[in-house]
Design an enzyme around this catalytic site. Sequence first.
Site, short mmCIF file in Angstrom:
data_model
loop_
_atom_site.label_atom_id
_atom_site.label_comp_id
_atom_site.label_asym_id
_atom_site.label_seq_id
_atom_site.Cartn_x
_atom_site.Cartn_y
_atom_site.Cartn_z
CG HIS A 38 -2.82 0.35 -8.70
ND1 HIS A 38 -2.06 -0.54 -9.42
CD2 HIS A 38 -1.97 0.97 -7.85
CE1 HIS A 38 -0.80 -0.47 -9.01
NE2 HIS A 38 -0.72 0.45 -8.06
CG HIS A 60 -5.13 -4.99 -11.84
ND1 HIS A 60 -5.87 -6.14 -12.08
CD2 HIS A 60 -6.01 -3.97 -11.86
CE1 HIS A 60 -7.14 -5.82 -12.25
NE2 HIS A 60 -7.26 -4.49 -12.11
P1 DGP Z 1 2.03 0.60 -6.58
O1 DGP Z 1 3.30 0.51 -5.79
O2 DGP Z 1 1.78 1.97 -7.16
O3 DGP Z 1 1.93 -0.49 -7.60
O4 DGP Z 1 0.87 0.41 -5.52
C1 DGP Z 1 0.46 -0.84 -5.08
C2 DGP Z 1 -0.19 -0.65 -3.76
O5 DGP Z 1 -0.97 -1.78 -3.49
C3 DGP Z 1 0.75 -0.47 -2.58
O6 DGP Z 1 0.55 0.82 -2.00
C4 DGP Z 1 0.36 -1.55 -1.59
C5 DGP Z 1 -0.97 -2.02 -2.11
N1 DGP Z 1 -1.24 -3.43 -1.95
C6 DGP Z 1 -0.47 -4.47 -2.38
N2 DGP Z 1 -1.06 -5.65 -2.11
C7 DGP Z 1 -2.24 -5.34 -1.51
C8 DGP Z 1 -3.31 -6.14 -1.00
O7 DGP Z 1 -3.30 -7.37 -1.05
N3 DGP Z 1 -4.35 -5.46 -0.45
C9 DGP Z 1 -4.40 -4.09 -0.38
N4 DGP Z 1 -5.46 -3.54 0.20
N5 DGP Z 1 -3.42 -3.32 -0.86
C10 DGP Z 1 -2.36 -3.94 -1.41
#
Ligand code: DGP
Length: 112
Positions: free
Chosen positions: A98, A96
């Site tokens: 980000h 998604h």
């Molecule tokens: P990427 O690896 O660039 O797709 O970053 C995804 C990020 O999302 C990673 O740094 C960890 C974070 N992340 C994954 N699941 C969750 C969640 O449920 N809550 C939060 N706050 N962050 C999450």
Amino acid sequence: MDCIFCKIAAGIIPSKKVYENEHVLAFYDLDPQAPVHVLIIPKTHITSAAEITPENSAIVARIFEAAAVIAEKLELKDGFRIVSNCGPAGGQSVPHLHFHLLGGRDMTWPPG
Ligand code: DGP
């Protein structure tokens, strides 16, 4: 809705919110890589930066507007970094769109 960040945007999965408006949500990353590590997402599902088109690209401007507001709010006066990992080779783990907003320490270049 089989997407973690869609569930966070809908409030089904809790998050520590930093900023929110009609189109954008920002919350703290679960696995921080810097003293300040915020994720900024569109509330609507876009899989990655590779899916940006003329029809949906306005959300990217909304996200960067939010980033400037968040950086001011979190007092990142010395600067910060914005990163969007795209696809498996880009290190994307959540499909998604980000943007990572990282700050509170000096960043290195090139990133790993
Ligand atoms: P990427 O690896 O660039 O797709 O970053 C995804 C990020 O999302 C990673 O740094 C960890 C974070 N992340 C994954 N699941 C969750 C969640 O449920 N809550 C939060 N706050 N962050 C999450």
